[in-house]
Design a protein around this motif. Structure first.
Motif, PDB file in Angstrom:
ATOM      1  N   ASN A 264     -52.023  13.205 -11.756  1.00 21.11           N
ATOM      2  CA  ASN A 264     -52.401  14.723 -11.353  1.00 21.11           C
ATOM      3  C   ASN A 264     -53.349  14.517 -10.410  1.00 21.11           C
ATOM      4  O   ASN A 264     -53.437  15.291  -9.399  1.00 21.11           O
ATOM      5  CB  ASN A 264     -52.388  15.829 -12.367  1.00 21.11           C
ATOM      6  N   GLY A 265     -54.547  13.900 -10.574  1.00 24.03           N
ATOM      7  CA  GLY A 265     -55.988  13.912 -10.001  1.00 24.03           C
ATOM      8  C   GLY A 265     -55.541  13.577  -8.468  1.00 24.03           C
ATOM      9  O   GLY A 265     -55.032  12.670  -7.989  1.00 24.03           O
ATOM     10  N   ASP A 266     -56.101  14.640  -7.814  1.00 22.71           N
ATOM     11  CA  ASP A 266     -56.288  14.528  -6.252  1.00 22.71           C
ATOM     12  C   ASP A 266     -56.756  13.018  -5.737  1.00 22.71           C
ATOM     13  O   ASP A 266     -56.202  12.344  -4.954  1.00 22.71           O
ATOM     14  CB  ASP A 266     -56.868  15.552  -5.596  1.00 22.71           C
ATOM     15  N   LEU A 267     -58.028  12.610  -6.505  1.00 23.30           N
ATOM     16  CA  LEU A 267     -58.629  11.317  -6.127  1.00 23.30           C
ATOM     17  C   LEU A 267     -58.333  10.267  -7.141  1.00 23.30           C
ATOM     18  O   LEU A 267     -58.694   9.205  -6.595  1.00 23.30           O
ATOM     19  CB  LEU A 267     -60.104  11.607  -6.211  1.00 23.30           C
ATOM     20  N   THR A 268     -57.494  10.528  -8.026  1.00 25.11           N
ATOM     21  CA  THR A 268     -57.589   9.428  -9.179  1.00 25.11           C
ATOM     22  C   THR A 268     -56.148   9.309  -9.548  1.00 25.11           C
ATOM     23  O   THR A 268     -55.827   8.479 -10.366  1.00 25.11           O
ATOM     24  CB  THR A 268     -58.325  10.000 -10.276  1.00 25.11           C
ATOM     25  N   ARG A 269     -55.123   9.846  -8.982  1.00 29.67           N
ATOM     26  CA  ARG A 269     -53.658   9.683  -9.301  1.00 29.67           C
ATOM     27  C   ARG A 269     -53.258   8.236  -9.310  1.00 29.67           C
ATOM     28  O   ARG A 269     -53.664   7.328  -8.377  1.00 29.67           O
ATOM     29  CB  ARG A 269     -52.657  10.273  -8.222  1.00 29.67           C
ATOM     30  N   GLY A 270     -52.750   7.743 -10.237  1.00 28.18           N
ATOM     31  CA  GLY A 270     -52.325   6.347 -10.426  1.00 28.18           C
ATOM     32  C   GLY A 270     -53.659   5.368 -11.283  1.00 28.18           C
ATOM     33  O   GLY A 270     -53.271   4.364 -11.559  1.00 28.18           O
ATOM     34  N   ALA A 271     -54.437   6.121 -11.667  1.00 28.17           N
ATOM     35  CA  ALA A 271     -55.566   5.412 -12.525  1.00 28.17           C
ATOM     36  C   ALA A 271     -55.134   5.325 -13.770  1.00 28.17           C
ATOM     37  O   ALA A 271     -54.514   6.106 -14.338  1.00 28.17           O
ATOM     38  CB  ALA A 271     -56.738   6.177 -12.559  1.00 28.17           C
ATOM     39  N   THR A 272     -55.615   3.981 -14.289  1.00 33.10           N
ATOM     40  CA  THR A 272     -55.219   3.879 -15.789  1.00 33.10           C
ATOM     41  C   THR A 272     -56.578   4.372 -16.483  1.00 33.10           C
ATOM     42  O   THR A 272     -57.470   3.531 -16.294  1.00 33.10           O
ATOM     43  CB  THR A 272     -55.017   2.146 -16.020  1.00 33.10           C
ATOM     44  N   VAL A 273     -56.369   5.311 -17.460  1.00 27.83           N
ATOM     45  CA  VAL A 273     -57.582   5.773 -17.956  1.00 27.83           C
ATOM     46  C   VAL A 273     -57.509   4.846 -19.413  1.00 27.83           C
ATOM     47  O   VAL A 273     -56.710   5.295 -20.383  1.00 27.83           O
ATOM     48  CB  VAL A 273     -57.440   7.152 -18.330  1.00 27.83           C
ATOM     49  N   VAL A 274     -58.393   3.942 -19.614  1.00 28.45           N
ATOM     50  CA  VAL A 274     -58.672   3.154 -20.664  1.00 28.45           C
ATOM     51  C   VAL A 274     -59.557   3.599 -21.633  1.00 28.45           C
ATOM     52  O   VAL A 274     -60.934   3.481 -21.236  1.00 28.45           O
ATOM     53  CB  VAL A 274     -58.739   1.574 -20.136  1.00 28.45           C
ATOM     54  N   ASP A 275     -59.334   3.958 -22.611  1.00 30.89           N
ATOM     55  CA  ASP A 275     -60.249   4.522 -23.830  1.00 30.89           C
ATOM     56  C   ASP A 275     -61.074   3.496 -24.627  1.00 30.89           C
ATOM     57  O   ASP A 275     -60.694   3.131 -25.754  1.00 30.89           O
ATOM     58  CB  ASP A 275     -59.606   5.553 -24.699  1.00 30.89           C
ATOM     59  N   VAL A 276     -61.889   2.709 -23.813  1.00 29.04           N
ATOM     60  CA  VAL A 276     -62.642   1.409 -24.631  1.00 29.04           C
ATOM     61  C   VAL A 276     -63.317   1.656 -25.971  1.00 29.04           C
ATOM     62  O   VAL A 276     -63.462   1.109 -26.759  1.00 29.04           O
ATOM     63  CB  VAL A 276     -63.519   0.738 -23.573  1.00 29.04           C
ATOM     64  N   HIS A 277     -63.823   3.010 -25.667  1.00 26.00           N
ATOM     65  CA  HIS A 277     -64.712   3.450 -27.035  1.00 26.00           C
ATOM     66  C   HIS A 277     -64.050   4.278 -28.170  1.00 26.00           C
ATOM     67  O   HIS A 277     -64.658   4.941 -28.849  1.00 26.00           O
ATOM     68  CB  HIS A 277     -66.023   3.922 -26.481  1.00 26.00           C
ATOM     69  N   GLY A 278     -62.867   4.647 -27.753  1.00 24.88           N
ATOM     70  CA  GLY A 278     -62.132   5.346 -28.744  1.00 24.88           C
ATOM     71  C   GLY A 278     -62.717   6.931 -28.627  1.00 24.88           C
ATOM     72  O   GLY A 278     -62.484   7.338 -29.947  1.00 24.88           O
ATOM     73  N   ILE A 279     -62.848   7.424 -27.762  1.00 22.17           N
ATOM     74  CA  ILE A 279     -63.684   8.595 -27.645  1.00 22.17           C
ATOM     75  C   ILE A 279     -62.595   9.932 -27.544  1.00 22.17           C
ATOM     76  O   ILE A 279     -62.993  11.102 -27.688  1.00 22.17           O
ATOM     77  CB  ILE A 279     -64.809   8.792 -26.770  1.00 22.17           C
TER      78      ILE A 279
END
Ligand code: BDR
Ligand code: CA
Length: 309
Positions: A264-279
């Motif tokens: 959805n993000g206007d600026l971030t659509r298509g980003a892979t949101v990787v939760d490296v720290h398990g937060i």
């Protein structure tokens, strides 16, 4: 051990190297190639897949796939791969016809007929893979693994946060990541370690074959555009990395992490949101590549071009 794979791609210079590596290595049984619009129009990348097979003397079935992403319209990357999507050297004309089956039909047939589970290796937008998964839930149990090139643990290349393959069809990537099938992500954080340096090109030229000379000419074009667009004179060879990881997982290190696709993000659509720290508390769903044995990777590439003669 041999792994049966289907390579779903949008050739493209680095897709070409993925095809050649998969075709050459004895650990891989390359059942089929399917194409998707991405680096160029569907017609161009499909023609390129045919011309690559002609160049290397391959007779692998090729299924033409999706023209447009699950949502919206296709967009190409001519700034990187040129007008043909594979500029830089003359290539031979196709030596055999495309499959009568489209990509989804060909994947379904090859998976259904395979006596062993099949690994899917997408190296372009994942439209065909998502369409296959949605159309054939009865075949999910026969997919051993999906090892894709796309996304990044860090930042993007097509927008500040999105890598091209995921940006081109985020909804398809979302379907794949939610499928419950074992999935490995090779993102830019690792593919930017696989730089085709002048030393690598010299190793290829030293093979002294027509195939090696053509590959080097194509990679020099790729180097020129990467230098122009990204200021990277040694271009990253993204797409053969998931193939190399199927050949031998020891070529890279991974961690099982929660990964979500930003839709959805206007600026971030298509980003892979990787939760490296398990937060986030989300389930870990993707084996994310974090490091690459660069020397081992280039040995695999050089050996593949040598073995294809
Ligand atoms: C990916 O985008 C394409 O240009 C390459 O072929 C690779 O699959 C890298 O972002
Ligand atoms: Ca690609």
């Amino acid at each position: 051990m041999t792994t049966s794979i289907i390579l779903d791609c949008d050739p493209g210079h680095d897709d070409m190297m993925a095809i050649l590596l998969a075709a050459a290595h004895p650990n891989i049984d390359l059942l089929g190639i399917t194409t998707v619009s991405g680096n160029g129009s569907l017609d161009k990348v499909t023609y390129n897949a045919q011309r690559i097979c002609a160049l290397a003397g391959l007779t692998i079935p090729i299924g033409k796939g999706a023209n447009d992403p699950l949502a919206g319209k296709a967009s190409a990357a001519p700034t990187i791969h040129g007008a043909s999507a594979l500029d830089g050297a003359p290539l031979p004309e196709p030596t055999y016809d495309l499959s009568e089956l489209n990509a989804v039909e060909l994947i379904a047939k090859l998976v259904a007929e395979s006596p062993v589970p099949v690994t899917l290796v997408p190296t372009g937008p994942m439209t065909n893979i998502a369409q296959f998964l949605m159309a054939h839930p009865e075949l999910h149990s026969k997919i051993e693994h999906i090892a894709f090139m796309g996304g990044s643990v860090t930042r993007g290349n097509w927008t500040p946060y999105a890598e091209f393959n995921i940006w081109a069809d985020p909804e398809a990537a979302d379907v794949v990541l939610r499928s419950g099938i074992r999935t490995t992500m090779v993102g830019l954080n690792v593919s930017h370690m696989a730089l085709a340096t002048p030393e690598v090109l010299d190793r290829l030229l030293a093979l002294d074959t027509d195939l090696a000379r053509t590959v080097v000419d194509l990679l020099k074009f790729f180097a020129h555009t990467y230098d122009t667009v990204f200021g990277m004179p040694d271009p990253p060879l993204h797409d053969p990395i998931p193939v190399a990881a199927v050949i031998d997982p020891a070529v890279m290190t991974t961690a099982l992490l929660p990964v979500s696709i930003e839709l959805n993000g206007d600026l971030t659509r298509g980003a892979t949101v990787v939760d490296v720290h398990g937060i986030t508390g989300r389930d870990a769903n993707v084996h994310v590549a974090l490091d690459l044995d660069v020397d081992y990777f280039w040995n695999l590439i050089v050996d593949s071009i040598r073995d294809l003669g």
